[in-house]
Write a protein that holds these residues in place. Structure first.
Motif, PDB file in Angstrom:
ATOM      1  N   GLN A 181      27.974  -5.177   4.135  1.00 44.76           N
ATOM      2  CA  GLN A 181      26.546  -4.886   4.257  1.00 44.76           C
ATOM      3  C   GLN A 181      26.187  -4.477   5.687  1.00 44.76           C
ATOM      4  O   GLN A 181      25.436  -3.523   5.906  1.00 44.76           O
ATOM      5  CB  GLN A 181      25.739  -6.137   3.853  1.00 44.76           C
ATOM      6  CG  GLN A 181      24.231  -6.002   3.998  1.00 44.76           C
ATOM      7  CD  GLN A 181      23.608  -5.191   2.876  1.00 44.76           C
ATOM      8  OE1 GLN A 181      24.307  -4.808   1.944  1.00 44.76           O
ATOM      9  NE2 GLN A 181      22.313  -4.916   2.974  1.00 44.76           N
ATOM     10  N   ARG A 204      24.871  -0.760   7.614  1.00 46.97           N
ATOM     11  CA  ARG A 204      23.704  -0.639   8.495  1.00 46.97           C
ATOM     12  C   ARG A 204      24.113  -0.211   9.905  1.00 46.97           C
ATOM     13  O   ARG A 204      23.327  -0.317  10.850  1.00 46.97           O
ATOM     14  CB  ARG A 204      22.958  -1.968   8.560  1.00 46.97           C
ATOM     15  CG  ARG A 204      22.348  -2.371   7.230  1.00 46.97           C
ATOM     16  CD  ARG A 204      21.435  -3.566   7.398  1.00 46.97           C
ATOM     17  NE  ARG A 204      20.761  -3.894   6.156  1.00 46.97           N
ATOM     18  CZ  ARG A 204      19.541  -4.399   6.086  1.00 46.97           C
ATOM     19  NH1 ARG A 204      18.848  -4.600   7.197  1.00 46.97           N
ATOM     20  NH2 ARG A 204      18.988  -4.701   4.930  1.00 46.97           N
ATOM     21  N   ALA A 208      17.964 -10.560   5.885  1.00 51.99           N
ATOM     22  CA  ALA A 208      17.531  -9.647   4.824  1.00 51.99           C
ATOM     23  C   ALA A 208      18.541  -9.633   3.680  1.00 51.99           C
ATOM     24  O   ALA A 208      18.165  -9.622   2.497  1.00 51.99           O
ATOM     25  CB  ALA A 208      17.359  -8.239   5.400  1.00 51.99           C
ATOM     26  N   TRP A 209      19.819  -9.634   4.015  1.00 50.45           N
ATOM     27  CA  TRP A 209      20.883  -9.692   2.997  1.00 50.45           C
ATOM     28  C   TRP A 209      20.801 -10.997   2.208  1.00 50.45           C
ATOM     29  O   TRP A 209      20.935 -11.016   0.982  1.00 50.45           O
ATOM     30  CB  TRP A 209      22.233  -9.553   3.703  1.00 50.45           C
ATOM     31  CG  TRP A 209      23.431  -9.760   2.845  1.00 50.45           C
ATOM     32  CD1 TRP A 209      24.011  -8.864   1.995  1.00 50.45           C
ATOM     33  CD2 TRP A 209      24.232 -10.949   2.770  1.00 50.45           C
ATOM     34  NE1 TRP A 209      25.115  -9.413   1.384  1.00 50.45           N
ATOM     35  CE2 TRP A 209      25.282 -10.693   1.848  1.00 50.45           C
ATOM     36  CE3 TRP A 209      24.180 -12.200   3.379  1.00 50.45           C
ATOM     37  CZ2 TRP A 209      26.248 -11.649   1.530  1.00 50.45           C
ATOM     38  CZ3 TRP A 209      25.138 -13.149   3.075  1.00 50.45           C
ATOM     39  CH2 TRP A 209      26.151 -12.871   2.164  1.00 50.45           C
ATOM     40  N   ALA A 229      18.130 -12.808   1.665  1.00 50.79           N
ATOM     41  CA  ALA A 229      16.931 -12.804   0.824  1.00 50.79           C
ATOM     42  C   ALA A 229      17.136 -12.021  -0.469  1.00 50.79           C
ATOM     43  O   ALA A 229      16.422 -12.249  -1.456  1.00 50.79           O
ATOM     44  CB  ALA A 229      15.752 -12.222   1.610  1.00 50.79           C
ATOM     45  N   GLU A 230      18.112 -11.114  -0.484  1.00 49.89           N
ATOM     46  CA  GLU A 230      18.376 -10.327  -1.689  1.00 49.89           C
ATOM     47  C   GLU A 230      19.192 -11.089  -2.726  1.00 49.89           C
ATOM     48  O   GLU A 230      19.434 -10.576  -3.821  1.00 49.89           O
ATOM     49  CB  GLU A 230      19.107  -9.039  -1.295  1.00 49.89           C
ATOM     50  CG  GLU A 230      18.240  -8.093  -0.460  1.00 49.89           C
ATOM     51  CD  GLU A 230      19.025  -6.936   0.146  1.00 49.89           C
ATOM     52  OE1 GLU A 230      18.430  -6.111   0.861  1.00 49.89           O
ATOM     53  OE2 GLU A 230      20.255  -6.877  -0.098  1.00 49.89           O
ATOM     54  N   GLY A 231      19.618 -12.316  -2.391  1.00 52.19           N
ATOM     55  CA  GLY A 231      20.279 -13.170  -3.371  1.00 52.19           C
ATOM     56  C   GLY A 231      21.754 -12.880  -3.588  1.00 52.19           C
ATOM     57  O   GLY A 231      22.295 -13.201  -4.654  1.00 52.19           O
ATOM     58  N   HIS A 232      22.434 -12.316  -2.593  1.00 58.15           N
ATOM     59  CA  HIS A 232      23.857 -12.016  -2.739  1.00 58.15           C
ATOM     60  C   HIS A 232      24.697 -13.285  -2.720  1.00 58.15           C
ATOM     61  O   HIS A 232      24.273 -14.333  -2.212  1.00 58.15           O
ATOM     62  CB  HIS A 232      24.315 -11.097  -1.593  1.00 58.15           C
ATOM     63  CG  HIS A 232      23.669  -9.752  -1.620  1.00 58.15           C
ATOM     64  ND1 HIS A 232      24.012  -8.771  -2.517  1.00 58.15           N
ATOM     65  CD2 HIS A 232      22.675  -9.217  -0.849  1.00 58.15           C
ATOM     66  CE1 HIS A 232      23.273  -7.695  -2.292  1.00 58.15           C
ATOM     67  NE2 HIS A 232      22.446  -7.943  -1.285  1.00 58.15           N
ATOM     68  N   ARG A 282      31.636  -9.512   1.841  1.00 61.02           N
ATOM     69  CA  ARG A 282      30.497  -8.734   1.365  1.00 61.02           C
ATOM     70  C   ARG A 282      29.416  -8.616   2.445  1.00 61.02           C
ATOM     71  O   ARG A 282      28.755  -7.583   2.559  1.00 61.02           O
ATOM     72  CB  ARG A 282      29.925  -9.378   0.105  1.00 61.02           C
ATOM     73  CG  ARG A 282      30.917  -9.350  -1.059  1.00 61.02           C
ATOM     74  CD  ARG A 282      30.298  -9.850  -2.343  1.00 61.02           C
ATOM     75  NE  ARG A 282      31.274  -9.808  -3.432  1.00 61.02           N
ATOM     76  CZ  ARG A 282      30.995 -10.109  -4.697  1.00 61.02           C
ATOM     77  NH1 ARG A 282      29.756 -10.474  -5.029  1.00 61.02           N
ATOM     78  NH2 ARG A 282      31.925 -10.065  -5.633  1.00 61.02           N
TER      79      ARG A 282
END
Length: 622
Positions: free
Chosen positions: A512, A516, A496-497, A499-502, A508
């Motif tokens: 994240q 969570r 999921a991280w 997919a957010e484009g980080h 980092r």
């Protein structure tokens, strides 16, 4: 007329694929497999791989077996390709007669008959009438999952119960007789049951289809075990009990082990030795050895430690010699006196049988003791006879260079033992005795579940430390079964991280995960006792990438890796973006290397080594 499945399977087994394909393109060895330039499209870099039973081109997608290769390479139809290969294999193609067509229909029907019988036996085990049989299996230490996985059942104690139950499904007594479930009475008046008052063990072919049954009587009576008769689907010489499950176990790195009986196989599978098989009431045959070598180049034959076990080992060794090549041999393991695999794992756990496997000797080492045991060599005549026998045994090996090596090894031992003491007494005392079994090593039991959890944890640690890897491995990382719900949730959070484009930065990513509620989990993964150097901050990128793929390969079976290969092959063909195409090609190369490593048995050795290292670290070793 469609050809009988048994005929086609035997034709494929009798047609070595690499020599057939080498007539059209040059192949070179690649581990246990072969590779070369595809004969179906022009290429300069080899992308065409040949395995034991199929070929695959990662360039054009060509895929198939020996028959489809001849059809594609020579433009022949299916009947012509089969005729040609059958002639080369010395086989007669069944003729398209009404009788042959009827036999084919019956063969198809027989699989359905046997499946229906298996279901009936399994149902009966769970009925009140099967309580005694179920209690017997439980006393033998079998879990419900194991009983279900092997399809164990109960025949029932009444006469004609199977025929009566299956009559409702339209199955006649004649079909039951043809499937080997009942036999016609001598007086011709009806049929009698083959399985009566017995625990039932389904026997499956290498594809997992039921082809016969074995049965163990409860209480007094002989014979204790029976196998079904020879039928159009079942041959004792060609099949092994547990072969369908051992195929998957072998490709996941389990050693292939041949033991004596049904319960030995089942107990070993339950204990994590998923490569165990057994012959079906016969000495090990040439056809069965060929099946074993399709799984691994060096299966282990496990024998009892008594005199009968020694005779069986010697018989199996001599039967194997004419089949040996430089790429396939055997190992021989000896059980402690009075033990069989079933009792050993029940009493000592997996560690007890692991010690037996650790003591297995290559055939080249064990052969001299097997051939000389009980043969005196004190007189010149006896020594000359023994020497001639050793030379004759070695000469049974078809490969001349391999035969020369065996002959030299056997004669070196012969001369050393006869020189050991005056009068040749050393031949009796110095070289004939069996190598003593090493004492079991005290160490924590290595279970399949524990090993897979450690491997999955290491894969996750590598990903957390080096998230830049996801650029190449994202699809495979998403597909792999981590076997642990906690690790699965961590993987979902990582994806999921991503997919957010980080930016693919470890710090980092850890922040994240902490957000969570996974800080303790992520930190524990990176600081685990068995984490390799490749998961450190200072690791070289190549080492990190190699380690990631290595642990991925440990977690995937052969079938899964082949599915990965096919998926990436399609992605490579369909990709329009050069970057995506290059990444797919890199994954194809990695997956091919993993499959080759599995064929060579390297993945099993690495998994065992990693588990041993984790044991030492858990026990405070340095």
């Amino acid at each position: 007329m469609a050809l009988p499945p048994n005929f086609l399977e035997e034709l494929r087994a009798r047609t070595p694929l690499a020599p057939l394909i080498q007539r059209k393109t040059r192949l070179t060895k690649s581990g246990r497999n072969w590779k070369g330039c595809c004969p179906f499209h022009g290429e300069k870099t080899p992308s065409f791989y040949v395995y034991d039973d199929h070929f695959h081109c990662f360039g054009c997608g060509a895929h198939g077996d020996a028959i489809s290769f001849v059809m594609r390479a020579e433009g022949q139809g299916f009947p012509e390709a089969v005729e040609r290969l059958a002639a080369e294999a010395g086989m007669q193609v069944p003729q398209a007669t009404p009788e042959a067509a009827a036999r084919e229909r019956r063969a198809r029907d027989l699989y359905g008959v046997l499946e229906a019988a298996e279901a009936a036996f399994r149902r009966r085990l769970r009925l009140p009438e099967g309580a005694q049989a179920l209690a017997y299996l439980k006393r033998r230490g079998l879990s419900d999952d194991t009983i279900a996985g092997f399809g164990l059942g109960w025949s029932g104690g009444g006469r004609g119960v199977l025929a009566a139950e299956l009559k409702a499904e339209g199955i006649s007594p004649g079909q039951l007789a043809e499937a080997g479930l009942v036999r016609e009475r001598e007086d011709g008046e009806g049929f009698s049951d083959l399985y009566f008052n017995r625990v039932i063990f389904p026997i499956r072919d290498r594809r997992g289809r039921v082809i016969s049954f074995g049965g163990r009587i409860l209480g007094e009576g002989q014979p204790k075990y029976v196998n079904g008769p020879e039928t159009s689907l079942f041959s004792k010489r060609r099949n092994l009990y547990g072969l369908d499950l051992a195929r998957e176990g072998a490709f996941r790195g389990a050693p292939v082990v041949v033991v004596e009986g049904y319960m030995d196989v089942i107990a070993l599978h339950q204990a994590g030795f998923t490569g165990a098989v057994a012959p079906l009431g016969t000495a090990l045959t040439a056809e069965q050895m060929e099946e074993l070598w399709r799984l691994t180049p060096e299966p282990v034959l496990c024998f009892d430690g008594d005199a009968a076990g020694g005779r069986a080992a010697a018989k199996a060794a001599e039967a194997a010699l004419p089949l040996l090549t430089t790429e396939r041999s055997l190992k021989l393991a000896t059980l402690p006196a009075g033990e069989d695999p079933d009792t050993l794992v029940t009493r000592s756990g997996p560690a007890g049988f692991t010690a037996v496997l650790d003591g297995a000797r290559p055939l080249s080492e064990a052969l001299y003791a097997l051939l000389t045991e009980g043969r005196p060599a004190t007189t010149p005549e006896q020594r000359a006879a023994l020497r001639n026998r050793l030379a004759a045994v070695a000469n049974a090996i078809p490969d001349k260079s391999l035969a020369a090596e065996y002959r030299r090894s056997l004669l070196d031992r012969f001369f050393a033992s006869t020189r050991a003491q005056p009068g040749g007494r050393g031949a009796q005392n110095g070289g004939m005795g069996r190598k003593p079994m090493p004492a079991p090593r005290a160490r924590p039991a290595i279970t399949r579940e524990r090993t897979r959890t450690e491997q999955a944890s290491t894969l996750m640690a590598l990903t957390l430390r080096h998230p830049w890897l996801l650029g190449e491995v994202e699809e495979c990382f998403a597909a792999v079964d981590l076997g642990d719900p906690v690790l699965g949730r961590c993987r979902d959070a990582v994806l999921a991280w991503l997919a957010e484009g980080h930016e693919l930065d470890s710090t980092r990513l850890m922040d994240q995960l902490a957000g969570r509620g996974m800080a303790e989990l992520a930190t524990g993964l990176l600081r685990g006792a068995g984490v390799p150097e490749a998961a450190s901050v200072d690791a070289q990128p190549k080492d990190a990438l190699d380690a990631w793929w290595h642990f991925y390969g440990l977690l995937r079976g052969r079938a899964e890796l082949e599915e990965d290969q096919a998926r990436e092959g399609r992605a490579w063909v369909e990709a329009t973006d050069p970057v995506a195409q290059a990444r797919a090609q890199q994954r194809i190369i990695r997956l091919t290397m993993l499959l080759e490593a599995q064929h060579r048995g390297e993945m099993a050795e690495d998994a065992a080594g990693a588990a041993g290292l984790q044991d030492e670290q858990a026990m405070g070793g340095h």
